[in-house]
Design an enzyme around this catalytic site. Structure first.
Site, PDB file in Angstrom:
ATOM      1  N   GLY A  33       0.662  -1.102   0.181  1.00  0.00           N
ATOM      2  CA  GLY A  33       0.040  -0.165   0.177  1.00  0.00           C
ATOM      3  C   GLY A  33       0.772   1.334  -0.279  1.00  0.00           C
ATOM      4  O   GLY A  33       2.034   1.264  -0.165  1.00  0.00           O
ATOM      5  N   ASN A  34       0.036   2.476   0.294  1.00  0.00           N
ATOM      6  CA  ASN A  34       0.902   3.626   0.297  1.00  0.00           C
ATOM      7  C   ASN A  34       0.353   4.421   1.386  1.00  0.00           C
ATOM      8  O   ASN A  34      -0.944   4.278   2.027  1.00  0.00           O
ATOM      9  CB  ASN A  34       1.140   4.199  -1.192  1.00  0.00           C
ATOM     10  CG  ASN A  34      -0.446   4.739  -1.574  1.00  0.00           C
ATOM     11  OD1 ASN A  34      -0.934   5.650  -1.137  1.00  0.00           O
ATOM     12  ND2 ASN A  34      -0.557   4.009  -2.618  1.00  0.00           N
ATOM     13  N   ARG A  35       0.792   5.703   1.517  1.00  0.00           N
ATOM     14  CA  ARG A  35       0.542   6.479   2.677  1.00  0.00           C
ATOM     15  C   ARG A  35      -0.754   7.579   2.265  1.00  0.00           C
ATOM     16  O   ARG A  35      -0.822   8.217   3.255  1.00  0.00           O
ATOM     17  CB  ARG A  35       1.660   7.161   3.393  1.00  0.00           C
ATOM     18  CG  ARG A  35       2.533   6.242   3.871  1.00  0.00           C
ATOM     19  CD  ARG A  35       3.897   7.144   4.200  1.00  0.00           C
ATOM     20  NE  ARG A  35       3.524   7.806   5.338  1.00  0.00           N
ATOM     21  CZ  ARG A  35       4.678   8.725   5.695  1.00  0.00           C
ATOM     22  NH1 ARG A  35       5.771   8.781   5.326  1.00  0.00           N
ATOM     23  NH2 ARG A  35       4.340   9.875   6.612  1.00  0.00           N
TER      24      ARG A  35
END
Ligand code: CTP
Ligand code: CA
Length: 232
Positions: A33-35
């Site tokens: 995932g990412n932020r």
């Protein structure tokens, strides 16, 4: 201009906004995932609704309440985001890609949880590139449809942030690219944002640090300028 009561300059328009960060499943309990928090995309959706637009929000893994008066589709992966955005853009006047789609996904999703090996070795994840949704939108655009991308960039010694962003704008084929300079630290999850809006027609609008809602309104100002006149 006070924005307490926004002018309904998007009345009769339909807009699509994507928000959040996609997750690519590795196994039943893990993902890549990412932020991205989705805050900027939700601010865009709320601002467009306040200006009278019919808003279709495609939300990837956000932990935010659905904005009032907005139709929301929740997705997880880049493939799901792509399908939802392509469906939502049908009959829309503008698409704003504020989401952060994962650029890569594991080649295959494991059906069982990957267990630790007794010998202390670690698995190697093989990745493949995800489709570029914005580029596909640009390649299949209907005349008059306005397309907006977002880019968080860090310059390097050779190339400044705006030069990188200009090249990305051209590569993507969109009308506007909202550029965050993240060299000095992350903007993720913060209430404020600061950006430059670059246009394919050469225009450049500086947006000083301020709430994400203020940047959202500048983006819709720039979109509104480029929308075709409504049918009489
Ligand atoms: N985007 C997209 N589909 C992808 C990746 C990105 O539609 N698979 C969109 C994002 O929503 C954003 C814009 O493209 O509006 C720019 O995203 P960015 O990650 O900066 O661009 P990339 O082409 O992925 O380039 P980079 O290698 O710098 O990540
Ligand atoms: Ca990317």
């Amino acid at each position: 201009l006070a924005r307490g009561v926004a002018a309904p300059d998007l009345a009769g328009r339909t807009v699509v906004v994507s928000a959040g960060g996609t997750r690519e499943r590795i196994d039943p309990v893990r993902f890549l995932g990412n932020r991205s928090s989705g805050l900027q995309g939700y601010a865009l959706a709320r601002a467009a609704a306040a200006r009278g637009a019919r808003v279709r929000l495609v939300a990837a893994n956000t932990a935010l309440p659905d904005p009032a008066g907005v139709s929301v589709v929740h997705v997880e992966t880049t493939a799901e985001l792509r399908a939802a955005v392509l469906a939502a853009r049908d009959g829309a006047d503008a698409v704003v890609m504020a989401a952060a789609p994962a650029d890569f996904r594991p080649v295959g999703e494991e059906q069982h949880k990957i267990k630790k090996a007794a010998d202390g070795s670690a698995p190697v994840l093989e990745l493949t590139q995800n489709p570029d949704v914005l580029r596909e939108l640009a390649e299949t655009r209907r005349a008059g449809e306005v397309l907006v991308g977002f880019a968080a960039e860090t310059g390097d010694d050779a190339t400044g942030v705006l030069d990188l962003a200009r090249a990305k704008l051209a590569r993507k084929g969109c009308d506007l690219l909202v550029v965050n300079d993240v060299s000095g630290g992350a903007v993720f999850g913060q209430a404020d944002n600061q950006a430059v809006v670059l246009a394919a027609d050469g225009a450049e609008v500086d947006v000083p640090r301020g709430p994400k809602s203020a940047l959202a309104h500048v983006v819709w100002d720039q979109v509104a300028l480029r929308l075709a006149a409504p049918p009489a």
